[in-house]
Design an enzyme around this catalytic site. Structure first.
Site, PDB file in Angstrom:
ATOM      1  N   GLY A   1       0.824  -1.202   0.000  1.00  0.00           N
ATOM      2  CA  GLY A   1       0.000   0.000   0.000  1.00  0.00           C
ATOM      3  C   GLY A   1       0.855   1.248   0.000  1.00  0.00           C
ATOM      4  CB  VAL A   2       1.414   4.053  -1.852  1.00  0.00           C
ATOM      5  CG1 VAL A   2       2.100   5.414  -1.799  1.00  0.00           C
ATOM      6  CG2 VAL A   2       2.340   3.011  -2.437  1.00  0.00           C
TER       7      VAL A   2
ATOM      8  N   GLY B   1      -0.512   8.720   2.415  1.00  0.00           N
ATOM      9  CA  GLY B   1       0.032  10.056   2.537  1.00  0.00           C
ATOM     10  C   GLY B   1       1.333  10.115   3.300  1.00  0.00           C
ATOM     11  CG  PHE B   2       3.663   8.363   7.276  1.00  0.00           C
ATOM     12  CD1 PHE B   2       3.964   9.469   8.033  1.00  0.00           C
ATOM     13  CD2 PHE B   2       4.437   7.223   7.426  1.00  0.00           C
ATOM     14  CE1 PHE B   2       5.036   9.447   8.932  1.00  0.00           C
ATOM     15  CE2 PHE B   2       5.503   7.184   8.311  1.00  0.00           C
ATOM     16  CZ  PHE B   2       5.790   8.310   9.076  1.00  0.00           C
ATOM     17  N   GLY B   3       3.639   7.433   3.496  1.00  0.00           N
ATOM     18  CA  GLY B   3       4.676   6.714   2.767  1.00  0.00           C
ATOM     19  C   GLY B   3       4.187   5.348   2.336  1.00  0.00           C
ATOM     20  CE  LYS B   4       7.093   3.612  -3.008  1.00  0.00           C
ATOM     21  NZ  LYS B   4       8.157   3.120  -3.901  1.00  0.00           N
ATOM     22  CB  VAL B   5       2.127   0.026   3.906  1.00  0.00           C
ATOM     23  CG1 VAL B   5       1.981  -1.024   5.003  1.00  0.00           C
ATOM     24  CG2 VAL B   5       1.597   1.376   4.378  1.00  0.00           C
TER      25      VAL B   5
ATOM     26  CG  ASP C   1      -7.400  10.449   6.690  1.00  0.00           C
ATOM     27  OD1 ASP C   1      -8.235  10.810   5.835  1.00  0.00           O
ATOM     28  OD2 ASP C   1      -6.263  10.041   6.398  1.00  0.00           O
TER      29      ASP C   1
ATOM     30  CE  LYS D   1       1.587   4.550   8.565  1.00  0.00           C
ATOM     31  NZ  LYS D   1       0.213   5.091   8.689  1.00  0.00           N
TER      32      LYS D   1
END
Length: 832
Positions: free
Chosen positions: A498-499, A501-505, A615, A519
């Protein structure tokens, strides 16, 4: 490994093959060429611009006029001899087959057609995410505006919004894929000089594209249809440089710099310092360009040594806005000492109040080399500002909605509807970027400790509202970076799940075999240290079976990494649309909504002060191996108001499509903002479609508006996920629609609490599960007519079980309460 001789032979062969195939360029996957207003297709070179009269499926407009100019074809291009005049908000919608960067080229030539003088037209052009033109006017000559946008959705919608009492017009339009390597993510930033990352997410406008020397390049002679003009008009002192032309000397040697980066005519021509054989020459060759102040700019410099006799003679400095960009640039070191090999360098300027960009080359006096220097080509591209705009201080929320004539605040031409959501997300991005700019953020993170200075985060046990958050005390939750490298196979891109707003997972496996989700923060993200701290602090304080558990974190090496329990079945969003995963049954969807509601209800009531998630969306509801829902991503969470307060005043934050309009208008946050977002999720669960989809007809763009309209008209069953047709009891559907409608009430005071939402969802599930006595087919769930028979033969009322008891117990798992008893007291479908 090849030696120099072998490498030269390889380059020679590659160049020969390239020259043999010079006519073969990049083939775009998406290639929309539209001649607006023309009754017939128009050929320009080997490109065919199709008539938008015969391809009207791309255009959605309430009123437009086809206009013809009286200009002779020998004076102006055929593309400029027709136009489409747009009297209202209009859209060109294009399906996107391949995500990535695309050209958007808009052609304008103002002429007079009947009562329409296009020189007086005033309008704006925007995409879903960016403002391209704002209050745009063109008075005389023809003009082509070229933009480059990274499209990540399955459609591109271009909105043309006339200003008050005006109209819009367009002569021609291109939406064309470009190669993936044309714009890479990295560049060099000047002032201060350092590395820059983040170009991939930027929208760009081509301001200047220059071929140094005496040759211009037409679109027909460029593989990507670009036009390059000569540099003579931009030279400060023409006598200080001489033009050189050696097109045959160019050797394209690799896949990084190809003719798609720039054609032979660019790399085979240059301006060279006119040192006149004087080894003591000491001057700079300077070009000056007009630009709009208040923006950052991407400057691409093209170099190809076509002047040296020996590969190690050319050493010079490069300056941008009088600042050193490259000192001692020695092209031979970049090309394995082989002449004629093209290279380019990207630079990003800082924000400036100046209306000029100045580029210079000059001798590097520190090396004692002969004073010489060259520049072959230059491109200057404007980058979108913090509001998502490429034209003025306006918000990307300019992308218009349909179905309302109201305006929101200062958003010129924006219409109430989708605009509210878009404006909110634009303000969210703007506030973050402005804060970073004020702090002169260097995009470098520093380690921190939530304990105020220690190197580890230890979690104790906590009890709130009857629910224990038991965690073993004094355990170290700080992971070494090397352990997470091993767990994720050195952050293998193929392990990305997953990607955000904070970064890639990344998926990962710890040394003891525990599966985890890792993450890793992206320094270029709009979310950073504050969100990292918030996530750890929130999840270290609260434990609940419907909240994703934090296992640990890492802040070594300026990293910000969070480690969570692994959720086998990914996001709720992934099971609804877009990923090809199996469809969920209605019962499964209800149970997932109930689980998410429990998690949110716990956040709102599990401590003295409520925690507002801020969110809530389907992408932040994760599913374990049993499809049990857990709420995730607490980086934007906020502590709620004191007991004697009604709200928290705070900057607007949230996600596009889910944001509470009252929160946006008043910037006053309450738990009811989460309730609104959850209402959007409920309709998303029911309809299985994105919350905002500009490719749809206007009335369907905004899911919340569209579904709410059907709910109020009693037509909700017409828009449900086709996979659910014939599989939902009408009573359950009605109750579900009522819940969602109440969640989406305009004012927070009219919305239910999450406890009430949870209670009603449990009721909707019970209505779905109930068995009607004497029903011909107990498996049939196509219910019509009055819903009361569905629950007319339930168990006797148990007065010891009340709705309040249910809500009080819902913080846990309700395992001590019989659901059948809870709902046996209800004999009407209205419920609460």
């Amino acid at each position: 490994m090849m030696g120099i001789g072998e490498l030269k032979l390889f380059i020679w062969i590659s160049s020969a093959l390239s020259l043999a195939c010079i006519s073969i360029g990049f083939t775009p996957v998406d290639n929309y060429l539209i001649d607006c207003g023309s009754p017939t297709d128009t050929s320009i070179g080997n490109r065919v611009f199709v008539s938008d009269s015969s391809n009207s499926q791309f255009l959605k407009t309430s009123q437009s006029i086809l206009a013809n100019a009286t200009v002779s074809s020998s004076i102006v291009s055929p593309l400029y001899q027709t136009a489409r005049i747009l009297n209202g908000v209009s859209y060109y919608n294009f399906p996107i087959q391949r995500h990535g960067r695309h050209w958007i080229r808009l052609y304008f030539y103002p002429f007079v057609y009947k009562s329409y003088d296009m020189r007086t037209a005033n309008f704006s052009v925007s995409t879903q995410d960016f403002v391209l033109l704002s209050n745009f006017q063109i008075k005389n000559d023809s003009l082509m505006k070229e933009f480059s946008v990274n499209i990540t959705s399955d459609s591109l919608a271009l909105a043309f919004t006339p200003s008050d009492h005006s109209f819009a017009f367009l002569n021609a339009l291109e939406v064309v894929s470009v190669p993936d390597n044309l714009i890479v993510d990295d560049a060099n930033q000047i002032n201060p000089l350092k590395s820059y990352q983040g170009l991939l997410v930027q929208a760009l406008e081509t301001v200047w594209r220059i071929n140094m020397g005496t040759l211009a390049v037409s679109a027909q002679n460029d593989t990507l249809g670009r036009t390059w003009i000569t540099d003579e008009a931009f030279l400060r002192n023409k006598n200080l440089a001489i033009p050189i032309t050696k097109i045959g000397a160019v050797k394209y040697s690799n896949d990084t710099v190809t003719r798609d980066i720039a054609p032979d005519t660019v790399y085979g021509t240059c301006r060279r310092m006119n040192s006149s054989g004087d080894p003591n020459s000491n001057f700079n060759v300077t070009w000056e360009f007009n630009v709009d102040p208040g923006f950052e700019y991407l400057i691409r410099l093209h170099f190809c040594d076509i002047v040296s006799n020996a590969a190690n003679q050319l050493i010079f400095n490069v300056y941008i806005n009088s600042l050193i960009a490259v000192q001692g640039l020695e092209l031979s070191t970049l090309t394995f000492n082989i002449l004629g090999v093209p290279v380019y360098r990207d630079f990003v300027t800082g924000l400036s109040s100046s209306s000029k960009i100045v580029v210079s080359i000059g001798p590097d006096t520190s090396t004692g080399s002969y004073p010489d220097g060259i520049l072959n080509g230059l491109e200057i591209m404007k980058m979108n500002n913090s509001k998502g705009s490429l034209d003025g201080d306006v918000s990307a929320a300019l992308f218009p909605s349909s179905g309302s004539s109201k305006k929101v605040g200062v958003l010129v031409g924006a219409i109430l509807g989708v605009v509210i959501v878009l404006a909110a997300i634009a303000l969210f991005l703007m506030s973050r970027r402005r804060r970073l700019a004020r702090k002169q953020h260097s995009k470098t993170w520093i380690p921190f400790s939530t304990s105020g200075g220690g190197n580890s985060l230890s979690m104790g046990s906590k009890s709130s509202n009857g629910t224990a958050t038991s965690v073993i005390s004094n355990l170290e939750y700080r992971f070494p970076f090397v352990a997470l490298q091993e767990a994720t196979n050195n952050f293998d891109e193929s392990w990305v799940i997953g990607v955000g707003g904070f970064g890639k997972v990344y998926r990962g496996v710890l040394g003891d075999g525990t599966k985890v989700a890792v993450k890793r923060g992206n320094p270029l993200s709009q979310q950073g240290l504050a969100e990292f701290q918030t996530e750890i602090q929130m999840l270290s304080q609260f434990r609940h079976r419907h909240l994703v558990s934090l296992i640990g974190y890492c802040d070594e090496r300026k990293e910000m990494i969070l480690v969570y329990e692994y959720m086998e079945n990914g996001t709720l969003k992934g099971h609804l649309y877009g990923s090809g995963l199996p469809s969920l049954s209605w019962k499964q969807r209800l149970e997932i909504c109930i689980g998410a509601a429990r998690g949110l209800h716990y956040l709102h009531t599990g401590s003295v002060k409520p925690i507002i998630h801020r969110d809530v969306k389907s992408a932040n509801i994760l599913l374990d191996e049993n499809l049990m829902a857990k709420v995730a991503d607490f980086g934007l969470s906020k502590t709620g108001p004191e007991i004697d307060k009604t709200h928290v005043s705070t900057a607007v934050k949230g996600s596009f499509g889910y944001l509470d309009p009252e929160y946006f208008r008043r910037q006053q946050l309450t738990e009811k903002s989460d309730v609104y977002s959850f209402g959007v999720v409920l309709f998303e669960v029911l309809c299985a479609r994105p919350v905002i989809d500009p490719s749809l007809p206007r009335e369907k763009v905004n899911l919340a508006e569209w579904a709410l309209n059907h709910q109020k008209r009693g037509l909700l069953e017409q828009i449900i996920d086709p996979n659910l047709v014939g599989k939902i009891r009408l009573a359950s559907l009605r109750k579900f629609g009522e819940i969602a409608e109440k969640c989406l009430s305009e004012y927070g005071v009219d919305r239910p609490t999450m406890g009430d939402v949870l209670w009603n969802l449990e009721y909707a599930l019970q209505l779905q599960e109930s068995v009607i006595q004497n029903e011909p087919d107990e498996d049939s769930i196509n219910q019509i007519g009055d819903v009361s028979p569905l629950i007319s033969n339930v168990n006797p009322v148990d007065d010891t079980v009340t709705a309040e008891k249910v809500r009080g117990s819902s913080v846990g798992d309700l395992s001590d309460v019989s659901i059948s008893k809870v709902f046996s007291q209800l004999i009407k479908s209205e419920g609460r």
